[in-house]
Enzyme design. Structure first.
Site, PDB file in Angstrom:
ATOM      1  N   GLU A  60      33.349  41.397   7.399  1.00 37.67           N
ATOM      2  CA  GLU A  60      34.111  41.161   6.172  1.00 37.67           C
ATOM      3  C   GLU A  60      35.022  42.336   5.831  1.00 37.67           C
ATOM      4  O   GLU A  60      36.169  42.162   5.418  1.00 37.67           O
ATOM      5  CB  GLU A  60      33.161  40.894   5.011  1.00 37.67           C
ATOM      6  CG  GLU A  60      33.845  40.461   3.732  1.00 37.67           C
ATOM      7  CD  GLU A  60      34.363  39.031   3.794  1.00 37.67           C
ATOM      8  OE1 GLU A  60      35.606  38.872   3.888  1.00 37.67           O
ATOM      9  OE2 GLU A  60      33.555  38.100   3.743  1.00 37.67           O
ATOM     10  N   ARG A  80      31.290  62.873  14.958  1.00 36.58           N
ATOM     11  CA  ARG A  80      31.902  63.938  15.746  1.00 36.58           C
ATOM     12  C   ARG A  80      31.521  65.301  15.191  1.00 36.58           C
ATOM     13  O   ARG A  80      31.196  66.221  15.925  1.00 36.58           O
ATOM     14  CB  ARG A  80      33.431  63.802  15.715  1.00 36.58           C
ATOM     15  CG  ARG A  80      33.987  62.599  16.430  1.00 36.58           C
ATOM     16  CD  ARG A  80      35.492  62.735  16.574  1.00 36.58           C
ATOM     17  NE  ARG A  80      36.118  61.469  16.961  1.00 36.58           N
ATOM     18  CZ  ARG A  80      36.609  60.591  16.105  1.00 36.58           C
ATOM     19  NH1 ARG A  80      36.535  60.820  14.800  1.00 36.58           N
ATOM     20  NH2 ARG A  80      37.174  59.481  16.529  1.00 36.58           N
ATOM     21  N   GLU A  89      49.209  57.055   6.431  1.00 38.96           N
ATOM     22  CA  GLU A  89      48.830  58.111   7.355  1.00 38.96           C
ATOM     23  C   GLU A  89      50.049  58.959   7.716  1.00 38.96           C
ATOM     24  O   GLU A  89      51.193  58.566   7.496  1.00 38.96           O
ATOM     25  CB  GLU A  89      48.250  57.493   8.635  1.00 38.96           C
ATOM     26  CG  GLU A  89      47.062  56.576   8.425  1.00 38.96           C
ATOM     27  CD  GLU A  89      45.794  57.331   8.074  1.00 38.96           C
ATOM     28  OE1 GLU A  89      45.751  58.560   8.279  1.00 38.96           O
ATOM     29  OE2 GLU A  89      44.845  56.692   7.594  1.00 38.96           O
ATOM     30  N   LYS A 103      44.509  41.674  11.105  1.00 41.08           N
ATOM     31  CA  LYS A 103      43.773  40.941  10.074  1.00 41.08           C
ATOM     32  C   LYS A 103      44.115  39.452  10.096  1.00 41.08           C
ATOM     33  O   LYS A 103      43.228  38.596   9.939  1.00 41.08           O
ATOM     34  CB  LYS A 103      44.083  41.551   8.707  1.00 41.08           C
ATOM     35  CG  LYS A 103      43.633  42.997   8.577  1.00 41.08           C
ATOM     36  CD  LYS A 103      44.178  43.639   7.312  1.00 41.08           C
ATOM     37  CE  LYS A 103      43.738  45.092   7.184  1.00 41.08           C
ATOM     38  NZ  LYS A 103      44.334  45.761   6.020  1.00 41.08           N
ATOM     39  N   ALA A 108      25.724  58.654  13.971  1.00 39.47           N
ATOM     40  CA  ALA A 108      26.516  59.328  14.999  1.00 39.47           C
ATOM     41  C   ALA A 108      27.822  59.799  14.387  1.00 39.47           C
ATOM     42  O   ALA A 108      28.480  59.043  13.658  1.00 39.47           O
ATOM     43  CB  ALA A 108      26.799  58.386  16.167  1.00 39.47           C
ATOM     44  N   GLY A 119      40.370  51.811   0.335  1.00 38.85           N
ATOM     45  CA  GLY A 119      39.397  52.575  -0.434  1.00 38.85           C
ATOM     46  C   GLY A 119      38.057  52.690   0.245  1.00 38.85           C
ATOM     47  O   GLY A 119      37.604  51.760   0.926  1.00 38.85           O
ATOM     48  N   ALA A 130      18.801  41.447  -0.917  1.00 37.05           N
ATOM     49  CA  ALA A 130      18.511  41.281   0.506  1.00 37.05           C
ATOM     50  C   ALA A 130      17.099  40.788   0.773  1.00 37.05           C
ATOM     51  O   ALA A 130      16.818  40.236   1.834  1.00 37.05           O
ATOM     52  CB  ALA A 130      18.728  42.610   1.236  1.00 37.05           C
ATOM     53  N   VAL A 132      35.052  55.400   5.340  1.00 36.14           N
ATOM     54  CA  VAL A 132      34.283  54.175   5.101  1.00 36.14           C
ATOM     55  C   VAL A 132      32.794  54.435   5.260  1.00 36.14           C
ATOM     56  O   VAL A 132      31.972  53.966   4.458  1.00 36.14           O
ATOM     57  CB  VAL A 132      34.751  53.052   6.041  1.00 36.14           C
ATOM     58  CG1 VAL A 132      33.879  51.805   5.864  1.00 36.14           C
ATOM     59  CG2 VAL A 132      36.209  52.707   5.773  1.00 36.14           C
TER      60      VAL A 132
END
Length: 452
Positions: free
Chosen positions: A147, A63, A208, A223, A61, A320, A51, A32
């Protein structure tokens, strides 16, 4: 999601005047996060035009710093400490897309405590810790936007909080997990059993390696918690959701449902009544002619019934990278428009201002009333008469009893459809029916949702 400040009558600034960019710190640059960065870069002119100012990523940030550098380039500072992003003075809004409910809670609360807005696609975090997070945001006068945590590219939170604000919402129901919808679609279209359909979903990347959150209904419950809160003005109530996944579904039930004019879908349902609120995730039969029955593959579909608008439906991708990024960036645009507003001028986090929230009681499973489908294995086909006679004697509100078309590898099956009946009564009937001498195996029971 948020209202722009009231415009003054003073002349607008020149389009060449300097407007400070909204400075974004990202925690997480996985699927994402990477999609969000790509779409921000690709559509920066359109996004800034909507905007009213540019939106720029100023810190990330991650890993794996080497992988992150390959995505964002060399000019954006990187860190392996999310708290540096959450507390950095040059960050206006923190985008949390790392996932999880433990460390993510600490990062988000730290950002809020430092006066930063938060955008998150982390449904588990908000379902479990939402009450604490939203309370902290109110205290510090910042926004928490999410959202992308509910239905990926479908703007359902905005629809509930803005488009349907005139309505007393009666119910919300949806296919809100793309993995399980893909599996159920394969079971119907290709006649696969559950295990084979799951393996195909994993091979294609829809599931997964450990698919438990999806197939056990937990993701959908996260959700549904957020949908119900926005629909009814209640606190987030994840612990009260009644959850049933699809692991016990058999290919025979998918075929038998089709024979009876239905499709099986994993639904999240929140319904309000005089008695309280239903909060449940379960596989259910939907009429084959209904729009929701034609939400297939990994797609999501959500229906909302309001007293004024009637039934509205929302459809879109259930998974997605860039699809979720679309929702994340829409939240960023809303945050960018907050300049000059006070907390009282904004749409509240859960659609209702804190003083108007109400803790509706959640109906126990036994009190939920709905039509049912039963599949009753019998020793011989003539067992249909014994089952029908027994059901009539129990005075269950039966509307149809028929013999299933032949299924490979299983004996004769009696199919029963009922009118609405309370779950407590159905459970008693099922227990007694299971002991009937004509019955040859475990009786399957599923709810029917007409969604009208």
């Amino acid at each position: 999601m948020y209202r722009d400040p009231v415009q003054s009558l003073e002349p607008l600034p020149s389009r060449h005047a300097a407007v400070r960019a909204l400075r974004v710190g990202m925690i997480g640059i996985g699927t994402v996060g990477a999609g969000t960065f790509r779409v921000l870069a690709r559509n920066q002119a359109e996004i800034a035009g909507r905007a009213g100012r540019p939106i720029e990523v100023v810190m990330v940030a991650a890993r794996n710093l080497a992988r992150a550098a390959g995505i964002v380039g060399e000019n954006i500072p990187l860190t392996d400490d999310p708290l540096q992003v959450a507390t950095h003075p040059d960050v206006d809004v923190v985008v949390e897309v790392a996932g999880g409910t433990g460390p993510a809670r600490d990062w988000v609360l730290a950002a809020i405590a430092h006066g930063k807005h938060v955008v998150s696609a982390n449904k588990a975090l908000l379902a479990v810790h939402g009450a604490e997070i939203f309370a902290a945001a109110r205290e510090h006068g910042v926004a928490v936007a999410y959202e992308g945590a509910v239905a990926v590219s479908i703007p359902i939170i905005k629809a509930l909080r803005e488009g349907l604000t005139a309505n007393r919402i009666e119910w919300v129901a949806g296919i809100i997990n793309g993995t399980t919808n893909f599996i159920l679609s394969k079971m119907k279209d290709e006649g696969l059993d559950f295990a084979a359909a799951l393996a195909q979903a994993q091979a294609l990347g829809y599931a997964e390696a450990d698919p438990a959150f999806d197939i056990e209904g937990i993701d959908a419950a996260h959700k549904l918690t957020l949908l119900a809160a926005n629909a009814f003005g209640t606190p987030v109530r994840f612990a009260d959701v009644q959850v049933e996944g699809i692991t016990a579904l058999q290919r025979a039930d998918v075929a038998c449902a089709e024979q009876m004019g239905y499709r099986i879908k994993l639904l999240g349902v929140a319904r309000r009544s005089e008695e309280g609120m239903e909060l449940r995730v379960q596989p259910a039969l939907v009429p084959a002619s209904h729009l929701m029955a034609h939400v297939n593959g990994s797609m999501n579909g959500i229906m909302v019934k309001g007293d004024a608008a009637g039934v509205t439906m929302y459809y879109g991708a259930g998974a997605g990278s860039e699809q979720t990024a679309s929702a994340v960036i829409a939240d960023l645009v809303d945050v960018a428009r907050l300049a000059g507003t006070t907390a009282a001028q904004r749409v509240p986090h859960l659609g209702f201002h804190a003083h108007a929230m109400n803790a509706l009681p959640v109906l126990p499973r036994a009190a939920v009333c709905s039509p049912h489908y039963l599949r009753v294995p019998v020793h011989v086909a003539s067992g249909i008469e014994a089952v029908a006679s027994w059901l009539a004697g129990r005075q269950l509100p039966v509307r149809q009893v028929t013999l299933a078309a032949g299924q490979p590898g299983i004996g004769p099956q009696v199919l029963v459809l009922t009118h609405a009946v309370r779950q407590a009564e159905m459970d008693l009937a099922l227990h007694a029916l299971q002991a009937h001498p004509a019955v040859a195996g475990a009786v399957t029971s599923l709810r029917i949702e007409e969604l009208a």
